[in-house]
Design an enzyme around this catalytic site. Structure first.
Site, mmCIF file in Angstrom:
data_model
loop_
_atom_site.group_PDB
_atom_site.id
_atom_site.type_symbol
_atom_site.label_atom_id
_atom_site.label_comp_id
_atom_site.label_asym_id
_atom_site.label_seq_id
_atom_site.Cartn_x
_atom_site.Cartn_y
_atom_site.Cartn_z
ATOM 1 N N LYS A 46 0.801 -1.224 0.000
ATOM 2 C CA LYS A 46 0.000 0.000 0.000
ATOM 3 C C LYS A 46 0.837 1.279 0.000
ATOM 4 C CE LYS A 46 -3.607 -2.581 -0.183
ATOM 5 N NZ LYS A 46 -3.137 -3.875 0.268
ATOM 6 N N TYR A 254 -12.421 -14.729 2.283
ATOM 7 C CA TYR A 254 -11.453 -13.670 2.570
ATOM 8 C C TYR A 254 -11.010 -13.722 4.041
ATOM 9 C CZ TYR A 254 -9.321 -9.171 3.327
ATOM 10 O OH TYR A 254 -8.437 -8.201 3.675
ATOM 11 N N TYR A 280 -3.052 -12.945 2.293
ATOM 12 C CA TYR A 280 -2.733 -12.646 0.890
ATOM 13 C C TYR A 280 -1.595 -13.500 0.328
ATOM 14 C CZ TYR A 280 -5.484 -8.398 1.609
ATOM 15 O OH TYR A 280 -6.497 -7.517 1.888
HETATM 16 C C1 LIG Z 1 -3.906 -5.106 0.149
HETATM 17 C C2 LIG Z 1 -2.978 -6.235 0.047
HETATM 18 C C3 LIG Z 1 -2.904 -7.012 -1.116
HETATM 19 C C4 LIG Z 1 -3.837 -6.831 -2.263
HETATM 20 O O1 LIG Z 1 -3.554 -5.710 -3.036
HETATM 21 P P1 LIG Z 1 -4.726 -5.017 -3.834
HETATM 22 O O2 LIG Z 1 -4.085 -3.935 -4.571
HETATM 23 O O3 LIG Z 1 -5.717 -4.556 -2.817
HETATM 24 O O4 LIG Z 1 -5.338 -6.053 -4.716
HETATM 25 C C5 LIG Z 1 -1.961 -8.010 -1.177
HETATM 26 N N1 LIG Z 1 -1.140 -8.261 -0.147
HETATM 27 C C6 LIG Z 1 -1.184 -7.549 0.981
HETATM 28 C C7 LIG Z 1 -0.254 -7.910 2.077
HETATM 29 C C8 LIG Z 1 -2.099 -6.509 1.120
HETATM 30 O O5 LIG Z 1 -2.143 -5.812 2.257
#
Ligand SMILES: *Cc1c(COP(=O)(O)O)cnc(C)c1O
Length: 323
Positions: A46, A254, A280
């Site tokens: 992010k 999720y 993720y």
């Molecule tokens: C938010 C996030 C993602 C996903 O990214 P997006 O751009 O929202 O699809 C992947 N890995 C981590 C660790 C995240 O925090």
């Protein structure tokens, strides 16, 4: 060339190198891009998006930034951390469902001094309604709020991952390798979209595959973000939903840890001394292993895995949630 301005918040370029042990074990040449090392708080993807979004916030004279997410949102935590770096107040509107207490990102939010507001609903419509309500209240008090949607996945935030793609191809050139495919998680779509657009612009035929962490319509979401970001850049690039390659490999849902995901986390820790996360990157690496097992990734392909961060949520896994 991206001419849109951004802040300089992270530490770039992030490292990129070959996972020798994992490559031997899985029988493919696998590289990793360490965007878990973006250099703000515990790192993660992010930061690249927030460099664009918070520049925009500053430009618009904002004095408070609002964003939304799940209880253990990495994005919300990194928004608070990046806001601290530039002296902006942050308000995080989070879903109450999920791992609570002083664990994982909630502990970091507390440490960062973020103002956290919980919404007792599973619907993002309700979360956004609360964010709008708080913003209206702030405006009445004379403040200038800036709203960042979930995951920062708007065309402007997506540019952060166009930059990352560019970084990847220039590091590949330095390493003297060709990347045939990039694998990344898709959570709100911006990371995947930026990488896809970047691969189209600078990648010389490099494929991009997204591993979805929920059942959202990522083909549509990603195509829309790719086209929106291309338009911001003044590029003609345009794709359709069918051009987006997505594997859904998230288990029960999720943020619900999957057995395959936890196995991938353990394997990565054992083989490479690297820590993935349960929401993720563990699931994404499990998806990569599935693509190798089913030969969707061919033996001669060189694959790059994007480590998008998420370390803190590993400290908020509830074992009874594993399905
Ligand atoms: C938010 C996030 C993602 C996903 O990214 P997006 O751009 O929202 O699809 C992947 N890995 C981590 C660790 C995240 O925090």
């Amino acid at each position: 060339m991206i001419s849109i301005k951004k802040l300089n918040l992270g530490q770039f370029p992030t490292p990129m190198y070959r996972l020798d042990n994992m490559s031997r074990t899985l029988g493919r040449s696998i590289y990793i891009k360490r965007d878990d090392m973006t250099g703000v708080s515990t790192g993660g993807n992010k930061v690249r998006k927030l460099e664009y979004l918070l520049y925009d916030a500053k430009e618009k004279g904002a004095d408070v930034v609002l964003t939304a997410g799940g209880a253990q949102s990495n994005h919300a935590m990194l928004t608070a951390a990046c806001c601290n770096r530039i002296g902006l107040k942050s308000i995080l509107v989070l879903k109450k469902r999920g791992v609570q207490g002083r664990v994982g990102n909630l502990l970091l939010n507390e440490l960062l001094g973020a103002d956290v507001r919980f919404v007792d609903s599973d619907s993002y419509d309700d979360v956004y309604a609360e964010m709008d309500r708080i913003a209206d209240e702030l405006k009445k008090q004379g403040h200038t709020p800036y709203l960042v949607p979930v995951g920062g996945s708007v065309p402007l935030g997506t540019l952060g991952y166009v930059d990352c793609a560019k970084e990847i191809f220039s590091e590949a050139l330095e390493l003297g390798i060709r990347i045939d495919r990039i694998i990344s998680t898709a959570g709100s779509g911006g990371t995947l979209a930026g990488l896809l657009l970047g691969a189209m612009l600078y990648g010389d035929g490099c494929k991009v595959t997204g591993i979805a962490v929920c059942d959202d319509p990522f083909e549509e979401i990603t195509a829309e973000l790719v086209n929106g970001a291309a338009a911001l850049m003044g590029e003609k690039a345009h794709i359709e939903p069918k051009d987006v390659d997505i594997l859904r490999y998230y288990g029960a849902g999720y943020a619900q840890p999957s057995r395959e995901g936890l196995e991938a986390i353990t394997l990565m820790a054992h083989e490479e001394g690297l820590i993935l996360d349960p929401v993720y990157t563990g699931k994404a690496f499990a998806g990569l292993m599935h693509l190798i097992k089913t030969n969707a990734i061919k033996p001669d392909e060189t694959v790059l895995f994007l480590h998008s961060g998420g370390t803190a949520s590993l400290f908020a896994v509830d074992p009874k949630d594993v399905k």
